[in-house]
Design an enzyme around this catalytic site. Structure first.
Site, mmCIF file in Angstrom:
data_model
loop_
_atom_site.group_PDB
_atom_site.id
_atom_site.type_symbol
_atom_site.label_atom_id
_atom_site.label_comp_id
_atom_site.label_asym_id
_atom_site.label_seq_id
_atom_site.Cartn_x
_atom_site.Cartn_y
_atom_site.Cartn_z
ATOM 1 C CG HIS A 129 17.401 -33.869 -11.046
ATOM 2 N ND1 HIS A 129 18.183 -33.795 -9.906
ATOM 3 C CD2 HIS A 129 16.226 -33.230 -10.732
ATOM 4 C CE1 HIS A 129 17.518 -33.150 -8.970
ATOM 5 N NE2 HIS A 129 16.341 -32.799 -9.434
ATOM 6 C CD GLN A 132 12.914 -35.724 -8.408
ATOM 7 O OE1 GLN A 132 13.157 -34.657 -7.879
ATOM 8 N NE2 GLN A 132 11.946 -36.518 -7.968
HETATM 9 N N1 NVA Z 1 13.698 -30.396 -15.963
HETATM 10 C C1 NVA Z 1 13.510 -29.521 -14.825
HETATM 11 C C2 NVA Z 1 13.656 -30.288 -13.550
HETATM 12 C C3 NVA Z 1 13.448 -29.452 -12.303
HETATM 13 C C4 NVA Z 1 13.626 -30.251 -11.050
HETATM 14 C C5 NVA Z 1 14.526 -28.387 -14.902
HETATM 15 O O1 NVA Z 1 15.691 -28.660 -15.205
HETATM 16 O O2 NVA Z 1 14.142 -27.237 -14.683
HETATM 17 N N1 CP Z 2 12.645 -31.735 -8.128
HETATM 18 C C1 CP Z 2 13.560 -30.804 -7.773
HETATM 19 O O1 CP Z 2 14.777 -30.969 -7.920
HETATM 20 O O2 CP Z 2 13.023 -29.684 -7.216
HETATM 21 P P1 CP Z 2 13.779 -28.326 -6.920
HETATM 22 O O3 CP Z 2 14.105 -27.685 -8.236
HETATM 23 O O4 CP Z 2 12.787 -27.528 -6.113
HETATM 24 O O5 CP Z 2 15.024 -28.615 -6.136
#
Ligand code: NVA
Ligand code: CP
Length: 311
Positions: A129, A132
């Site tokens: 990610h 983020q």
């Molecule tokens: N680790 C989490 C992050 C969400 C922003 C997921 O992948 O659901």
């Molecule tokens: N932190 C993040 O990516 O949030 P969402 O899943 O709401 O996009």
């Protein structure tokens, strides 16, 4: 020349990250200077998974830069009915200027990038990610100043996409990183090896432990994420048992540095990975962090589209 993508922080240099932080800060302080920067440009946003922050911040960000964003649920486009990644990517490249995708398999995003003639941004995969993590380290520069070197970030929880992205980013901002995770929830070896190479080059430290208290000791930032990520809902009960002792609560925060802040990518589960007292307490920066998705991603789009000059 093939376009530049943002798939993993492993591909971003320390100088580029520092540049993105400066640009994000400029965009945040002077949004009016960038309001036409992407005029006439279109962003396609492919979502296989749910989202609040990523969807809204990219869509609003594109609007505020003068461009347009298209929300494409994978259920509604032909990708969900078996059209290949390669064909989808080549077709979208003929219509839009930039693509952002949130997918299950990491290979879907790398496949999109492989076939795309426009920049592709990873908006979260099962593995990474990066948007983020760019935002998180940008948020830390706002708290502690541009030089984060010598500080430690502690990540307490699942060795998941957030753990990987923070791990890859830490050496690039000069921070040590300690990851505390229970047995069986380790980070993937590929990302650890990449981060170790970066840490060696930067002279920073990476510590992996199953002792959350040891990880948090002296840290400037304490980070956690959900125990069950999107796609792991059926494992939630098992994970709640396996992560016992991993809740970031007031007593854990008291082991961090006096000026430490608490970060979480959100969404969070108060009472599971974080106590309500910490999530909503004086050290928490979770809503600044969420806001900064907007500014950081505007910077990322401007950078990838080579439109990073203010009016
Ligand atoms: N680790 C989490 C992050 C969400 C922003 C997921 O992948 O659901
Ligand atoms: N932190 C993040 O990516 O949030 P969402 O899943 O709401 O996009």
């Amino acid at each position: 020349m093939p376009p530049r993508h943002l798939i993993s922080l492993d591909e971003v240099t320390a100088d580029e990250l520092a540049y993105l932080f400066r640009l994000a800060s400029d965009v945040k302080a002077h949004p009016e200077r960038f309001r036409q920067a992407l005029a006439g440009k279109t962003l396609a946003m492919i979502f296989e998974k749910s989202s609040t922050r990523t969807r809204v911040s990219f869509e609003v960000g594109m609007y505020q830069l003068g461009g347009h964003a298209l929300f494409l649920s994978s259920r509604d486009i032909q990708l969900g009915r078996g059209e290949t990644i390669g064909d989808t990517s080549q077709v979208l490249s003929r219509y839009v200027d930039i693509i952002m995708a949130r997918t299950f398999a990491h290979a879907t995003v790398t496949g999109l990038a492989e076939f795309s003639s426009v920049p592709v941004i990873n908006g979260l995969t099962d593995d990474l990610h990066p948007c983020q993590a760019v935002t998180d380290y940008f948020t830390l520069t706002e708290v502690f100043g541009p030089d984060l070197s010598g500080r430690k970030i502690a990540y307490v929880g699942d060795g998941n996409n957030m753990a990987h992205s923070l791990l890859l980013g830490a050496p690039k901002v000069g921070m040590d990183i300690a990851i505390a995770r229970p047995d069986g929830y380790d980070v993937k070896a590929t990302y650890l090896a990449q981060a170790q190479r970066a840490a060696e080059a930067a002279g920073t430290r990476i510590e992996l432990t199953d002792d959350p208290q040891a990880a948090v000791a002296g840290a400037s930032a304490v980070y956690t994420d959900v125990w069950a990520s999107m796609g792991q809902e059926e494992e939630a009960a098992q994970r709640r048992a396996d992560f016992e002792g991993y809740t970031v609560d007031e007593s854990m925060m008291s082991l961090a540095a006096d000026d430490a802040v608490f970060l979480h990518c959100l969404p969070c589960h108060r009472g599971e990975e974080v106590s309500a007292g910490v999530a909503d307490g004086p050290q928490s920066r979770i809503f600044d962090e969420a806001e900064n998705r907007l500014h950081a991603q505007k910077a990322i789009m401007l950078w990838l589209l080579d439109a990073d000059r203010a009016e």
